[in-house]
Write an enzyme that holds these catalytic residues in place. Structure first.
Site, PDB file in Angstrom:
ATOM      1  N   LYS A 197      22.127  54.397  21.064  1.00  0.00           N
ATOM      2  CA  LYS A 197      22.205  54.916  19.696  1.00  0.00           C
ATOM      3  C   LYS A 197      22.438  56.420  19.740  1.00  0.00           C
ATOM      4  CE  LYS A 197      19.367  55.610  15.493  1.00  0.00           C
ATOM      5  NZ  LYS A 197      18.129  55.270  14.767  1.00  0.00           N
ATOM      6  N   ASP A 257      19.138  62.377  12.018  1.00  0.00           N
ATOM      7  CA  ASP A 257      18.854  61.339  11.019  1.00  0.00           C
ATOM      8  C   ASP A 257      18.030  61.920   9.875  1.00  0.00           C
ATOM      9  OD1 ASP A 257      18.406  59.027   9.611  1.00  0.00           O
ATOM     10  OD2 ASP A 257      17.085  58.105  11.118  1.00  0.00           O
ATOM     11  N   LYS A 277      14.493  60.995   4.246  1.00  0.00           N
ATOM     12  CA  LYS A 277      13.150  61.026   4.830  1.00  0.00           C
ATOM     13  C   LYS A 277      12.359  62.167   4.201  1.00  0.00           C
ATOM     14  CE  LYS A 277      14.415  59.424   9.469  1.00  0.00           C
ATOM     15  NZ  LYS A 277      13.628  58.197   9.539  1.00  0.00           N
ATOM     16  N   ASP A 285      17.275  61.397  17.630  1.00  0.00           N
ATOM     17  CA  ASP A 285      17.790  60.079  17.298  1.00  0.00           C
ATOM     18  C   ASP A 285      19.037  59.682  18.109  1.00  0.00           C
ATOM     19  OD1 ASP A 285      16.953  57.886  15.913  1.00  0.00           O
ATOM     20  OD2 ASP A 285      18.071  58.338  14.083  1.00  0.00           O
ATOM     21  N   ASP A 305      18.390  54.664   5.594  1.00  0.00           N
ATOM     22  CA  ASP A 305      17.635  55.138   6.755  1.00  0.00           C
ATOM     23  C   ASP A 305      17.588  54.090   7.870  1.00  0.00           C
ATOM     24  OD1 ASP A 305      16.229  56.955   8.215  1.00  0.00           O
ATOM     25  OD2 ASP A 305      14.314  56.674   7.159  1.00  0.00           O
ATOM     26  N   GLU A 339      20.003  53.145   9.634  1.00  0.00           N
ATOM     27  CA  GLU A 339      21.381  53.424  10.029  1.00  0.00           C
ATOM     28  C   GLU A 339      21.669  53.061  11.479  1.00  0.00           C
ATOM     29  OE1 GLU A 339      19.021  55.539  10.278  1.00  0.00           O
ATOM     30  OE2 GLU A 339      19.388  56.439  12.240  1.00  0.00           O
ATOM     31  N   ARG A 380      20.889  50.500  13.327  1.00  0.00           N
ATOM     32  CA  ARG A 380      21.380  49.135  13.547  1.00  0.00           C
ATOM     33  C   ARG A 380      22.826  48.991  13.072  1.00  0.00           C
ATOM     34  NH1 ARG A 380      16.535  46.763  10.033  1.00  0.00           N
ATOM     35  NH2 ARG A 380      15.661  48.709  10.826  1.00  0.00           N
TER      36      ARG A 380
HETATM   37  N1  BES Z   1      15.472  57.002  13.643  1.00  0.00           N
HETATM   38  C1  BES Z   1      14.585  56.241  12.850  1.00  0.00           C
HETATM   39  C2  BES Z   1      13.411  55.654  13.637  1.00  0.00           C
HETATM   40  C3  BES Z   1      12.461  56.655  14.244  1.00  0.00           C
HETATM   41  C4  BES Z   1      11.313  57.013  13.577  1.00  0.00           C
HETATM   42  C5  BES Z   1      12.707  57.205  15.491  1.00  0.00           C
HETATM   43  C6  BES Z   1      10.438  57.933  14.137  1.00  0.00           C
HETATM   44  C7  BES Z   1      11.828  58.120  16.067  1.00  0.00           C
HETATM   45  C8  BES Z   1      10.694  58.473  15.391  1.00  0.00           C
HETATM   46  C9  BES Z   1      15.339  55.072  12.207  1.00  0.00           C
HETATM   47  O1  BES Z   1      16.666  55.340  11.890  1.00  0.00           O
HETATM   48  C10 BES Z   1      14.659  54.760  10.922  1.00  0.00           C
HETATM   49  O2  BES Z   1      14.661  55.573  10.060  1.00  0.00           O
HETATM   50  N2  BES Z   1      14.102  53.550  10.834  1.00  0.00           N
HETATM   51  C11 BES Z   1      13.442  53.113   9.658  1.00  0.00           C
HETATM   52  C12 BES Z   1      13.935  51.729   9.323  1.00  0.00           C
HETATM   53  C13 BES Z   1      13.498  51.224   7.977  1.00  0.00           C
HETATM   54  C14 BES Z   1      14.133  52.029   6.888  1.00  0.00           C
HETATM   55  C15 BES Z   1      13.865  49.761   7.856  1.00  0.00           C
HETATM   56  C16 BES Z   1      11.940  53.095   9.920  1.00  0.00           C
HETATM   57  O3  BES Z   1      11.532  52.710  11.024  1.00  0.00           O
HETATM   58  O4  BES Z   1      11.188  53.510   9.044  1.00  0.00           O
HETATM   59 ZN    ZN Z   2      17.604  56.735  13.014  1.00  0.00          ZN
HETATM   60 MN    MN Z   3      16.905  56.254  10.019  1.00  0.00          MN
END
Ligand code: BES
Ligand code: ZN
Ligand code: MN
Length: 478
Positions: free
Chosen positions: A246, A251, A258, A270, A329, A331, A333
């Site tokens: 990834k 992000d 966020k 990220d 968020d 993104e 996947r």
């Molecule tokens: N990059 C984030 C996940 C992340 C969070 C990585 C904290 C490192 C530290 C990812 O893109 C994300 O935002 N995931 C969301 C998914 C949700 C919206 C379904 C999450 O985990 O909250």
């Molecule tokens: Zn992310």
């Molecule tokens: Mn995200």
């Protein structure tokens, strides 16, 4: 970077670590009778596992090998002990250290040396007064009859790869755009001897990588899609292993923004999955392992700008499946799905993706391990888990039951990009699973990829997690 080399005679004016067992004979290392006696008392009567004293021109550290029933725990204990000694060396302003395998413990000596080298990492590029903050330690010598010089060379390569990957993660987003990331991969390819091809935005457009393009819509900077390939002349695998990383260079959460300060300020991490797969192929190529590997990195930032994709959009992905995008968020996947579908063209024997994909993975195991799941056979999974233990980049496998498939169903498209309130790491994996038709493992490194505080030999910031586990797997099984 720290130089690691095997030496065949000990320089008695250079500080040393005597890595030994309780009953080891410590004569012949330039210690006086009183010093040897002092050591015996400390070790036998006071039960110390670590002793340090200084002679006129050098420091002497004695580190006992504290053997645990499971060898991998012994090795990790030594990496951690090395990080403690590294702190001392830096305080003492030592520039060189010799690690001596006193009692014929080669793997333990290599692990200790690895702990020292990984502890000696710093990211000072943006400091005006670099010299002032720079760690004193520059070189590590390893001495011991049973030490294979090849293993020392290999350790140098591996630590370099981990440190390059840490730096990529630590680079700020105003430097590391998707384009810059692809340039860094090209530099790595030149250095280590692997091929790098970069698709630009118009190529990505013509390939119809809908997920990557959708995430990029809110951005001013164009996306990239990088293909790295290492193919030795006589690979032991007929079909390639494909790694996917990834590469979200930042992000913000996109329009599903966020909240700041707590969840956005680390988000330069990220692209850690991209840094992991690039670091792994770098080490594999430089060490000339006999394995054919390809690494794919879809890269973009995720921002809420101008034309940003909105919750409710339906996106047609590279393989033609449609996604109801309900959270900007989620993104990671979206871009990984395109890369996983692209990987099908290689008819791979195994695909492994690495991603800082979900907060749910952090909730599940914290910074202590990598959350994994997938469709590879049990034998492959067990080998990967063994490599996770060997390198202490441990794998925690999640269930991958059919039940979870229900959670990403959409009313109007083939799937949606979010699941329910629970099992978030698994529903993200399930989403990716819709884009694979080969044996596959997914590694969610959201927890261990980036630390907010130093943890022994893992620095604050980017850790390079996953590279050592992968290298161990390729080295032992191909
Ligand atoms: N990059 C984030 C996940 C992340 C969070 C990585 C904290 C490192 C530290 C990812 O893109 C994300 O935002 N995931 C969301 C998914 C949700 C919206 C379904 C999450 O985990 O909250
Ligand atoms: Zn992310
Ligand atoms: Mn995200």
């Amino acid at each position: 970077m720290t130089t690691i080399s095997k030496i065949s005679s000990i320089n008695n004016s250079q500080s040393v670590v005597l890595l030994c067992e309780k009953t080891s004979n410590l004569d012949n290392y330039g210690l006086s009778k009183q010093e040897t006696e002092f050591l015996k008392r400390e070790i036998n009567e006071r039960e110390k596992k670590y002793v340090c004293f200084n002679q006129l021109n050098r420091y002497v550290f004695v580190q006992l090998i504290d053997a645990k029933p499971e060898k991998y725990k012994t090795l990790e204990g030594l990496r951690k002990a090395a990080s403690g000694i590294h702190n001392m060396l830096v305080q003492l302003k030592a520039e060189a250290i010799t690690v001596i395998d006193v009692a014929g413990n080669a793997p333990e000596t290599i692990a200790f040396t690895e702990g020292l080298a990984l502890s000696n990492y710093q990211f000072l590029k943006y400091k005006k007064d670099k010299e002032k903050e720079k760690f004193s330690l520059k070189s590590i010598s390893v001495y011991g009859k049973g030490i294979n010089p090849k293993h020392v060379e290999e350790l140098q390569i591996l630590c370099d790869a981990v440190n390059i990957s840490r730096t990529l993660v630590n680079e700020p987003p105003n430097f590391l755009t998707a384009i810059q990331l692809s340039k860094e991969f090209q530099k790595m390819g030149k250095e280590a001897g692997f091929n790098v091809e970069v698709f630009n935005k118009s190529k990505i457009n013509s390939l119809k990588m809908g997920g990557l393009l959708a995430v990029n819509l809110g951005s001013i900077d164009p996306p990239t899609f990088t293909i790295m390939e290492y193919k030795p002349s006589k690979p032991t695998n007929k079909k390639p292993v494909v790694l996917v990383g990834k590469g979200v260079v930042y992000d913000t959460g996109g329009l599903s923004l966020k909240p700041t300060p707590n969840s956005m300020d680390m988000m330069k991490c990220d692209m850690a999955g991209a840094a992991t797969v690039a670091g792994a192929i770098y080490a594999i190529a430089k060490a000339k392992l006999p394995v054919h590997v390809i690494a794919l990195v879809p890269a973009t930032d995720n921002r809420p700008g101008g034309n940003a994709y909105v919750p409710g959009d339906v996106i047609t992905m590279y393989n033609g499946l449609t996604v109801e995008m309900l959270n900007a968020d989620a993104e990671g996947r979206m871009i990984l799905a395109d890369a996983l579908a692209y990987a099908q063209k290689y008819d791979p024997m195994l695909v492994m993706d690495f991603a800082t994909l979900t907060g749910a993975a952090i909730a599940a195991v914290g910074m202590s391990g990598i959350v994994t799941m997938g469709t590879a056979d049990e034998r492959t999974k067990n080998k990967l888990k063994a490599s996770g233990d060997n390198t202490f980049e441990r794998l925690a496998e999640m269930p991958f039951w059919d039940d979870y498939d229900e959670l990403i169903k959409s009313d109007i498209a083939d799937m949606k990009n979010i699941g329910g309130p629970y099992a978030g790491a698994i529903t993200a994996g399930k989403f990716l699973g819709r884009y694979v038709n080969y044996p596959w493992m997914h590694f969610d490194i959201a927890g261990p990829a980036f630390l907010t505080a130093k943890d022994a030999y893992r620095p604050k910031g980017g850790t390079g997690v996953g590279i050592r586990m992968l290298y161990d797997y390729f080295r032992n099984n191909f």
